[in-house]
Design an enzyme around this catalytic site. Sequence first.
Site, short mmCIF file in Angstrom:
data_model
loop_
_atom_site.label_atom_id
_atom_site.label_comp_id
_atom_site.label_asym_id
_atom_site.label_seq_id
_atom_site.Cartn_x
_atom_site.Cartn_y
_atom_site.Cartn_z
N GLU A 86 45.96 85.90 36.81
CA GLU A 86 47.07 85.71 35.88
C GLU A 86 48.15 84.79 36.43
OE1 GLU A 86 48.01 86.98 32.77
OE2 GLU A 86 45.89 87.44 32.53
N ARG B 289 50.33 82.95 40.15
CA ARG B 289 50.33 82.50 41.53
C ARG B 289 51.59 83.00 42.22
NH1 ARG B 289 50.25 76.41 40.05
NH2 ARG B 289 48.80 76.58 38.31
N ASP C 189 47.48 98.80 39.28
CA ASP C 189 46.55 98.15 40.21
C ASP C 189 46.88 98.57 41.64
OD1 ASP C 189 44.53 96.55 41.19
OD2 ASP C 189 45.73 94.72 41.18
#
Lengths: 269, 228
Positions: free
Chosen positions: A30, A32, A161
């Site tokens: 998604e 950087r 996550d």
Amino acid sequence: MTEPATEFPPPKILTLSPAHKPILITQGAEGRLYKTPSPFQPDQFCALKYRPPKPYRHPILDARLTKARISSEAKVLDRCYREGVPVPAVLAKDAAAGWMMIEWIEGEPVRVGINKWLGERPEDDAVVDHSQEDETPLIDLMKRIGVAVGALHRTGVVHGDLTTSNMMLRPWADDRLPNGHGDKAEKAKAVAGDVVVIDFGLAMQSQSDEDRAVDLYVLERAFASTHPRAERLFHHILDSYRGAFKKAPGVLHKLEDVRMRGRKRSMLG
Amino acid sequence: MSKRPASSETSDLSTTSKRPKPPSNITMSLERIPLEHIPPNYRVYGALFRDVSNAPFLQTQLISRNPEFEYAFIDASTIVSRAHLLAAVWNAVYSSVEGNLRTPNVHSEVVASLNINNNIADGYRRWGITSDKTKDLVVVKILSSPEPLPQAEQENEAEEVLSHLTSQIEGRLVRLTDQEIAEVTDWQKVRKYYKLNGVPVLDQTKDEAVKKKKMESMAIMGMALRGL
């Protein structure tokens, strides 16, 4: 320009001043993450999180999604910070341009610390006798992870996550570091530091036991695959989670169900 | 020491704990403030004036939009630290670079950027100079040109800005440092303006220095998240 062309063009914000070259830290699906000087704190760095435009999406939809996701992540960080969950503070953002700058967290990911502790031992762990080894520093780290996740859930945020790569070990001041020299002290230093939770790109506000249990399940699975030799210590995370969070019993009960069926709920019926 | 202005009038205030300062008879230069991620053709200058006695005059110049007074005048009691101030300056300059100013110019934008909501008038009232209350004043001047200025010209520019400021502001010029700012911060105001009362992380923090650092972070974060 003598440098080789970077693989990805940096976001405009990193091209305004030619003084420094940004360092690309990670490239995810998604976004950087760059390491770059803090905009207004001299001699300090910050992390710039950038979500580039997705050429395969309709431009208007893409702009809206990017803006909403940056804003949502910033909001979650603000909420966590105020509640005392150890997370990086937000320094600046331009959601429409797809970036935000957050505090740079010193140290290494928890993943690296644990692997340093475990060391290079290719032999089958089952035959290794742990009874002679003092595992207190590693167990202490597990407890700190449980406390951090407990604080996070208490705040009403689920991470989405949770892995040992998404937690940093922020180094302690020298006076808190384990003293002594030699291999034993070095090992203990590898797992020393405050646990700081990072990357809230998939986080959401939720009070549901189900969502919280999935968070723990994801961490458990990540742990098992990243640190199989420390898996038998995972229960210390859950134990300290229970101590840090009043509603933990319901979550841990739900965790049993999630383990039986996996992360995703059955879509049948 | 005898030069400290208005010391007899302010003796009832809690000035006793303050370190006596050497008289500032050395001509100070105006600091050019370094910011990152800003084009090099922008220059930001800043200073702090203590014990300002002509705030009403200065505010009138702003209200009447006197073109000679294109400055950000900030009530220093609302500022936590240098980083806190510079966060607002940075946000304003960035908005100017991007053509996204929400206020008439980059200087008013600095004041409005200190606010955690989008109410511009509210921002001016709380963080801007107020005729009856402002005692200590942060001044920021932002200039830009099509090309970056050569060093000599930039020094001239700083000189000119400084001489205008010292001729118009009746107060004692000091450096814009964390120590100087800390002497004038009104924490009660800061806590109110940045909604820091009853915030759990502050109750959990015992160390006063760490606590202040966290308040600074939350003020900056509130500004970054403005309106969310």
